[in-house]
Design an enzyme around this catalytic site. Structure first.
Site, PDB file in Angstrom:
ATOM      1  N   HIS A 110      -0.102  -7.888 -13.051  1.00 34.66           N
ATOM      2  CA  HIS A 110      -1.046  -6.766 -13.016  1.00 34.66           C
ATOM      3  C   HIS A 110      -1.490  -6.560 -14.454  1.00 34.66           C
ATOM      4  O   HIS A 110      -0.669  -6.565 -15.371  1.00 34.66           O
ATOM      5  CB  HIS A 110      -0.356  -5.523 -12.455  1.00 34.66           C
ATOM      6  CG  HIS A 110      -1.261  -4.323 -12.303  1.00 34.66           C
ATOM      7  ND1 HIS A 110      -2.602  -4.432 -12.009  1.00 34.66           N
ATOM      8  CD2 HIS A 110      -1.007  -2.989 -12.413  1.00 34.66           C
ATOM      9  CE1 HIS A 110      -3.125  -3.220 -11.916  1.00 34.66           C
ATOM     10  NE2 HIS A 110      -2.181  -2.332 -12.170  1.00 34.66           N
ATOM     11  N   GLU A 233      -0.951   2.654  15.929  1.00 31.64           N
ATOM     12  CA  GLU A 233      -2.034   1.760  16.338  1.00 31.64           C
ATOM     13  C   GLU A 233      -2.887   1.277  15.165  1.00 31.64           C
ATOM     14  O   GLU A 233      -3.691   0.348  15.326  1.00 31.64           O
ATOM     15  CB  GLU A 233      -2.907   2.445  17.392  1.00 31.64           C
ATOM     16  CG  GLU A 233      -2.193   2.626  18.724  1.00 31.64           C
ATOM     17  CD  GLU A 233      -3.137   3.006  19.858  1.00 31.64           C
ATOM     18  OE1 GLU A 233      -4.311   2.602  19.814  1.00 31.64           O
ATOM     19  OE2 GLU A 233      -2.691   3.712  20.773  1.00 31.64           O
TER      20      GLU A 233
END
Length: 341
Positions: A110, A233
């Site tokens: 990073h 979901e």
């Protein structure tokens, strides 16, 4: 717009990285995933860790060679810093910088500390980045499955003339050459990564889930039903988008769901939200966020600790834990075992 260049194993000198001794500093998620993959790829890998600490014990359980950070830096050709962003500068100044020598490769996954100037490497050292686009545990699980996660590479300083080749070879050794490697810059990786985390992947997503959950529960609906609808979901939808984009997701869901998406989504994520996103991006670009984060961590992280506790105490976490432990999914073959990796 420039065409996308993707590097694969066939484009890379995969033997180059095997001629270098690699010191991995840290054994967190990325240290574990990258380090064990490198070893399995036949690379010469050592780990710079606090001797006797939790990470040192975990690494030794994998049969890995560990030693104090300063000793690892002295022995290595490549020093890959994989400890948390907030402690990198201090560890670098005390245990890495004094032992660097000209021609070594200083590596990151990073660009945060280089881009914002918290770490200022000496002129005689190559500075490169290999950034897998997945958590370290996924880097490892995909490698073991014979696949890999995509990686970004970047070159900040190339004193030896082969910095890009070394970055590509390293990325291939952790499995990314199986899937694809893209070249970028330290600035672009850092700023887009922070924005993605804050606006969508972590900040935006978790806030959206919690707010939707609260809206249903406050309206009198069962928290269990609310959890299924706005949290559980979500993975099913994201998997479809991951594989084939928003178009494939629309193809798979019902006409009712797609119509609701196209007519209601823009009311929720509207111009006001986009304006706030632009403010978030501006704070990332001008360094305000980076300085805020570093100051928070230097001061003991009181606000961070409070916010973390509030998040853990949210009703959705209690409901989710109960549901996940009661059903026969997601309870075996977990990517994360906190006692081992």
């Amino acid at each position: 717009m420039e065409s996308l260049k993707i590097y694969l194993d066939k484009d890379i000198n995969q033997e180059l990285i095997k001629s270098k001794k690699i010191a991995i500093i840290g054994f967190g998620s990325q240290g574990y995933g990258q380090g064990v993959n490198l070893k399995d790829s036949g690379c010469d890998v050592i780990f710079g860790l606090r001797q006797g600490g939790a990470s040192d014990i975990k690494a030794k359980d994998y049969g890995l060679t560990t030693m104090p950070i300063s000793e690892a830096v002295k022995q290595a050709d490549i020093v890959q810093i994989l400890i948390p962003d907030e402690v990198q500068a201090k560890v670098y100044q005390e245990e890495i910088e004094p032992y660097l020598r000209d021609g070594q490769y200083l590596m990151f996954s990073h660009g945060f500390n280089i881009h914002y100037g918290f770490i200022k490497p000496p002129k005689g050292v190559n500075v490169i980045m290999v950034a897998p686009k997945a958590p370290g545990h996924t880097v490892r699980s995909e490698y073991k499955a014979g696949r890999g996660v995509p990686s970004l590479i970047a070159v900040y300083s190339d004193v030896s003339g082969d910095a890009k080749d070394v970055a590509l070879s390293y990325a291939a050794a952790i499995g990314s050459g199986r899937t694809g490697i893209i070249e970028t810059t330290f600035r672009e990786e850092t700023e887009t990564d922070l924005f993605g985390e804050q606006a969508v992947l972590c900040g935006g997503c978790s806030a959206l889930i919690k707010t939707a959950f609260e809206t249903l529960v406050e309206a009198g609906y069962s928290p269990y039903m609310a959890y299924f609808e706005v949290c559980h979901e979500l993975k099913l939808i994201v998997d479809l988008i991951y594989e084939g984009g928003i178009e494939d997701m629309h193809y798979s869901v019902s006409n009712n769901a797609e119509y609701g998406d196209l007519t209601r989504g823009g009311k929720l994520i509207n111009a006001n939200v986009k304006a706030e996103m632009k403010k978030i991006l501006e704070d990332i670009q001008n360094g305000k966020y980076a300085n805020e984060f570093m100051e928070e961590m230097k001061s003991g992280g009181e606000r961070f600790t409070k916010l973390r506790a509030e998040s853990k105490g949210h009703l959705i976490e209690k409901i989710g834990s109960e549901i996940r432990s009661s059903f026969n999914w997601n309870n075996e073959n977990k990517l994360i075992d906190k006692t081992r990796n």
